[in-house]
Design an enzyme around this catalytic site. Sequence first.
Site, PDB file in Angstrom:
ATOM      1  N   GLY A  88      18.968  36.944  -8.541  1.00 56.10           N
ATOM      2  CA  GLY A  88      19.612  35.652  -8.726  1.00 56.10           C
ATOM      3  C   GLY A  88      18.635  34.499  -8.649  1.00 56.10           C
ATOM      4  N   SER A 115      22.681  39.331 -12.660  1.00 56.07           N
ATOM      5  CA  SER A 115      23.271  38.997 -11.373  1.00 56.07           C
ATOM      6  C   SER A 115      24.406  37.992 -11.544  1.00 56.07           C
ATOM      7  CB  SER A 115      22.203  38.394 -10.459  1.00 56.07           C
ATOM      8  OG  SER A 115      22.784  37.863  -9.281  1.00 56.07           O
ATOM      9  N   TYR A 138      28.612  40.204  -6.750  1.00 57.27           N
ATOM     10  CA  TYR A 138      28.683  40.016  -5.303  1.00 57.27           C
ATOM     11  C   TYR A 138      30.155  39.847  -4.924  1.00 57.27           C
ATOM     12  CZ  TYR A 138      23.649  39.215  -4.745  1.00 57.27           C
ATOM     13  OH  TYR A 138      22.285  39.362  -4.710  1.00 57.27           O
ATOM     14  N   THR A 164      27.223  44.905  -5.337  1.00 56.61           N
ATOM     15  CA  THR A 164      26.242  44.905  -4.257  1.00 56.61           C
ATOM     16  C   THR A 164      26.956  44.791  -2.920  1.00 56.61           C
ATOM     17  OG1 THR A 164      24.503  43.948  -5.634  1.00 56.61           O
ATOM     18  CG2 THR A 164      24.291  43.656  -3.257  1.00 56.61           C
ATOM     19  N   LYS A 261      25.680  49.428  -5.201  1.00 61.45           N
ATOM     20  CA  LYS A 261      24.275  49.128  -4.882  1.00 61.45           C
ATOM     21  C   LYS A 261      24.151  48.717  -3.408  1.00 61.45           C
ATOM     22  CE  LYS A 261      20.469  46.092  -6.390  1.00 61.45           C
ATOM     23  NZ  LYS A 261      20.199  45.412  -5.112  1.00 61.45           N
ATOM     24  N   HIS A 285      17.899  45.984  -0.354  1.00 62.46           N
ATOM     25  CA  HIS A 285      17.875  44.616  -0.865  1.00 62.46           C
ATOM     26  C   HIS A 285      16.450  44.055  -0.883  1.00 62.46           C
ATOM     27  CE1 HIS A 285      21.038  41.840  -2.195  1.00 62.46           C
ATOM     28  NE2 HIS A 285      20.184  40.868  -1.927  1.00 62.46           N
TER      29      HIS A 285
END
Length: 389
Positions: A88, A115, A138, A164, A261, A285
């Site tokens: 991002g 992202s 997200y 994620t 993820k 991450h």
Amino acid sequence: MHSHRKLQPPSVVNIEDLRRLAKRRLPQVIWDYLEGGAEDEVTLRRNRAAFDRYHLLPRMVTGKGSRDLSITLFGQRLAAPFMIGPTGLNGIYVPDADLMLARAAAAAGVAFSLSAGSNNDIEAVARASAGPKFFQLYPWGGREVATRLLARAHTAGYCALMVTVDSLIPGNRERDVRNRFAHALHFSPRIVWDAATHPRWVVSTWFARGMPRFENLAEFLPPGSDAYALAAYTRAQRNPFYSWEDVAWLRSQWAGPLVVKGILTADDTRLAASHGADAVVVSNHGGRSLDGLPATLDMLPSVAAAAGGMPVLVDSGFRRGSDIVKALALGARGVLLGRAPLYGVAAAGEAGASRALEILLQETDRVMGLLGVDSVDALGHQHVGLQPA
């Protein structure tokens, strides 16, 4: 420095060369955002150190004079066993960095993951690149936000969804805390001076566009909301209560492949599969979330063993073709690249991103040839071992 010719040897021969060029071009506050990890950055260092602990075991005189680096993932043939992973705020390095990365991936024949925190929106990236694209989500803003983003990604032709799950609480990235960088720049005399001493970045990025917005999220705020309002929105929308039932709900909402993820254990691998995942990404991450985690390469074999044939991808710390080959030999179907292509795009835009992929393709091909294998599928545990303690 935007000429592809200037990025050829001897000026740029590896990812570290691109890293040095990116560091030279970016102000320190921006470099710290790209390079930094959480707290003492132990996880960050472990990711790299793990590659040194595994050695390669070649077989000699195999007669395998040519190599096929392609893989099949979710029914699509990809030219190499790696792809650009989701990152991002890429517009902070150069305007339209997401478009550049997507085009570079398409030109190389590999997949690109966009992202949710990108600065070019879902639709713009789809128009820019005809290559295979994943959309990364997200767990922001509850199911209504997810529903809308999934619909947009489906309409735009993204072939897989990647959720994620390892940053439901923001990591304590102390470099950013010291710089007062919270997905937005907060100016101080030191930051102004830092920017002024990097005129190429100031002219090409800040004067050209200013602080980049999270364009995918603009529809959820009042029209005309600036980058700072959108950055604040992302911080306010974290969902620490996200659960496996929410992953199962995502499965019910998305018709294509679903990738989870942020997996590090065999138990979570089995839970992901039982709640509808079609693949997992072994990830910490990039060392940016929880410090003190193990290297992803160390956790990869146990995750692959628990996956039961489900594709396992891996990220965090990959800089060399030999890194990629080690992961493939330990059970990964493919590798997600994070910082490596970002070094390229930060150093020289699209030409830099393309050069990063070119370097890794050449290195991966060479390592496989020296191992005596002619395809990714031929790699296995017999080709890698742990250095004696």
